[in-house]
Design a protein around this motif. Sequence first.
Motif, short mmCIF file in Angstrom:
data_model
loop_
_atom_site.label_atom_id
_atom_site.label_comp_id
_atom_site.label_asym_id
_atom_site.label_seq_id
_atom_site.Cartn_x
_atom_site.Cartn_y
_atom_site.Cartn_z
N THR A 166 0.85 -1.19 0.00
CA THR A 166 0.00 0.00 0.00
C THR A 166 0.89 1.25 0.00
N LYS A 202 -6.13 -1.29 3.60
CA LYS A 202 -6.43 -2.72 3.71
C LYS A 202 -7.94 -2.95 3.75
N TYR A 213 -5.40 -10.28 3.13
CA TYR A 213 -4.27 -9.41 2.80
C TYR A 213 -3.26 -9.41 3.93
N TYR A 214 -1.97 -9.35 3.60
CA TYR A 214 -0.98 -9.01 4.62
C TYR A 214 0.12 -8.16 4.02
N GLN A 215 0.85 -7.52 4.90
CA GLN A 215 1.98 -6.71 4.49
C GLN A 215 2.88 -6.50 5.71
N GLU A 239 -5.49 -8.38 7.19
CA GLU A 239 -6.93 -8.14 7.17
C GLU A 239 -7.60 -9.32 6.47
#
Lengths: 585, 585
Positions: A166, A202, A213-215, A239
């Motif tokens: 993001t 997210k 989702y991950y980051q 999320e």
Amino acid sequence: MQRTHYCGELTEKIIGQTVTLQGWVQKRRDLGGLIFIDLRDRSGIVQTVFNPDFSKEALEIAESIRSEFVIEVYGKVVEREEKQKNDKLLTGSIEVHVENIQIINEAKTPPFIIEDETDVNEEIRLKYRYLDLRRPQLAKVFKMRSDITKTVRNFLDGEGFLEVETPILTKSTPEGARDYLVPSRVHDGQFYALPQSPQLFKQMLMVSGFDRYYQIARCFRDEDLRADRQPEFTQIDMEMSFMTIEGIIELNERLMKRVMKDVKGIDIETPFKRLPYDEAMSRFGSDKPDTRFAMELQDVSEVVKDSSFKVFAGAVESGGQVKAINVKGSANSYSRKDIDALGEFAARYGAKGLAWLKVDAEGLKGPIAKFFEGEAAEELVKLLDAQEGDLLLFVADKKSVVADALGALRLKLGKDLNLIDETKFNFLWVTEWPLFEYDEEEGRYYAAHHPFTMPADVEGLVSNPSAVKAQAYDLVLNGYELGGGSLRIYKRDVQEKMFKALGFTEEEAREQFGFLLDAFDYGTPPHGGIAFGLDRIVMLLSGSTNLRDTIAFPKTASASDLLTEAPSEVDPTQLNELGISIQSK
Amino acid sequence: MQRTHYCGELTEKIIGQTVTLQGWVQKRRDLGGLIFIDLRDRSGIVQTVFNPDFSKEALEIAESIRSEFVIEVYGKVVEREEKQKNDKLLTGSIEVHVENIQIINEAKTPPFIIEDETDVNEEIRLKYRYLDLRRPQLAKVFKMRSDITKTVRNFLDGEGFLEVETPILTKSTPEGARDYLVPSRVHDGQFYALPQSPQLFKQMLMVSGFDRYYQIARCFRDEDLRADRQPEFTQIDMEMSFMTIEGIIELNERLMKRVMKDVKGIDIETPFKRLPYDEAMSRFGSDKPDTRFAMELQDVSEVVKDSSFKVFAGAVESGGQVKAINVKGSANSYSRKDIDALGEFAARYGAKGLAWLKVDAEGLKGPIAKFFEGEAAEELVKLLDAQEGDLLLFVADKKSVVADALGALRLKLGKDLNLIDETKFNFLWVTEWPLFEYDEEEGRYYAAHHPFTMPADVEGLVSNPSAVKAQAYDLVLNGYELGGGSLRIYKRDVQEKMFKALGFTEEEAREQFGFLLDAFDYGTPPHGGIAFGLDRIVMLLSGSTNLRDTIAFPKTASASDLLTEAPSEVDPTQLNELGISIQSK
């Protein structure tokens, strides 16, 4: 020449082989016409030996070598004589007989010795960070950091999470702390903000149907530096759509179990214990209790409210409370002076005083003992499970001060008295958080978590905000908050009620969060998530107590090498003004 | 209810099972008292059937459902009748007979239909990015992006690389483009800069003995938006110690081979072809040649230099050159007007004219044919391998203009004439780059790569800078630069010579790069690395032609929702001034 092995890889298994090594000189010793050089690379240390019988030329070159030189050696791996073997070194049973050496780069005497134990002050360590990071102990922290993110990624990947990046140049959204602002050259007079978290992005990805989702996300807060805070920090951010709190908790327990197993080799038990926020505050005086020891807070308000001790009775009468902790077996080891010092400590957390009682064979003793005799004394003893030799500490004040002061005192005493089992990893969920905090000065509610958190009771948003709980959860480890999350609002009308409860006008809400409200109109799934502070996880798992040791290049308090001077064509006074002008709203 | 399956997972294998699905309504069709709803989640689409025989209530609810509603259905997986089977759908042989449905969230009619093929303009797509990302084709790009980084991480991890995060709030270092500057509130009048690359940090990590570092790193350039450029972008960034160019190239070829295999299922051949920079410029007029087709540039200077055609002879005489490309078999399909258009195209790259010849059965034809008769014509025909039906295009100018114009023309004709095999992935190393570029206006040398690149010839730094080659390499794929790297300087005296060659005074060098020069004093290993543009790799491998399609939330040209207005207490005119004032040096 190509390196054939890392230093730390040389074991008895390759005795007889010739190897090429490249690394740093840890230490040189001259002994009876021979030279011994401990050669270091990131994998470890190995002893190399220079002997005229192996190579006269190599020995001559070795004579000029000093600590931290970068060298390449070529030689044979030989078993050490039995009495020369060194159990402390992984490579301690062998040595390398050097036939050829090359000096790759020289080194001045470093400002401190490259060893695990160093007493050099941190400022020097940070100034020469490239040398500091050579210390094996510190280098290990970064190996662990890399291992943790690897485990997290592999786990989440296996659970169907997609890694999505993001933006870092983004729009400002009120999230509590101050944003860093970045002037845009292309758009005059406008700024990007650096994100305090990828929260809204997210959520947008959930609206997009990304499902999971991950980051490992860099986040920013323009706040003063503190020992436990850096202006940029890293979150493990995730999320999920169509998940319940139970589902999110269960998944994250498996994640933590995997991390502990892979990185520390420790099997931890799941499910983790859970404490509602109110109970955590009540029993431990903290929303992130360290449960590795007891010494819980006991409410004695009922017992003392009718006593003639005005401080206690008055506190209860004015809506406050009186609570106590029992410092087991410490009556004799704490002098009056010691207790005064504890009182001063409690005062930092707002306590106006610290009352105390000691328990001896005859009963309660101390300046306030006279107020509690007979039945009251018995009840106190019973409530606090007091026995001969115990020290009882009391704080009487409004609820929040009692919790803060006694909670802090409990932690301090736990450490001072060595009550904490440092080998334990007590994971704990704190649940049922309040949705709002009330700011008495401003006379308005703030979101305790953030304004996108799902309330447990939508109707209460309007009728009784202070009582509404959030569908939120924090994960606590040994008294530190590892991270927190919540289910999010996914319906427009609920989000609008939330903004209203927070004092936004319809217009303000639309202006700041119109895109979010609009998104809710086009089929938003139920979703929730969590974010963990990676730096703190690394700190706790590596056993470090210094957050800066988990960050390769941390910010220092000085305005030194990490800041850029104002661009030369700009008037410095104007910039000074700007530096001041750009304040958060 | 808990989801039991993703929509796309439902195949013949689970016929007879009951499932719970959650997702978005792709399409509703009413047919003979029944309702068919195509349900979509990130895994795919499945057909659900509502029939009064399965559930009357469910059918009634289904009647109110519209596209993009979020619903949950519960029902049995049933094999479709043979003639109803749909080969185009992975789930096309089954359908779900719905016994229960719940509307989780409603949806307004979206501004565009969520389908792969959309003709809605990009501005609308970006405004409603959360809907745009629902399009399966776009969602697939982000799955691929996630897969690429996963493969890269796993590969590098297996090769002993450590993932290390470097700062985003950092010091400004001149790297070519303009830095974003971030005012520090704590340190008045000073700024952080956002990094254009982690170059110096990764070099510091090598000084620290980390040996092998990588990072999927966000980088920033404060430049105008272009179709192929975003102000923030992501690099696959790595650095290695004690490695030769051959070692770095070999490792990265294996990396690319793995990525192509894991992500595209394609076996590519290694080692990749290599072209020295001079040869790439000479043969293709480009430092990133697309080698999927030939049409190479031929130097005809020797043949034409003595001709009576002044344009050609003059160009050679004044130190320039004349080159040509042979557009095979296109003599008849390119009219005079078409060729004029090509001339206009070449003019954009600085060519003052485009000369041409056509080859017919009798020989060379065209306005300049008269200048080349007899032996000269024969030599041209031979040099350019010209046959009947070929079109020959000539540019005469200084070397750089000839390369630019003919290189661009070659690419254009390759596309126009469909000469490019789009299934090919031509990886290519471009090597032996010049170390410096000479800026004629400023009369000084600039680092072609960056000032930390190792020269192939240290002495030449002083004696003959323009001839010195860099120990640098770029990886090119199908005419795009995927990334580039180099061996770095690791000795203080060489770095000082480099700064001197770049026109830094000793004081300036010390002021800006003192910490680097100091680091070289304490045992710096030889090191080198490379950085790849992740966004571009994703674009090329996903077959997209739009860089923005590889970024979840790209910046748009408008100063719209991604920018923050000036903080309210600041005078807007003052900020306007600032917006202008903060210019790069």
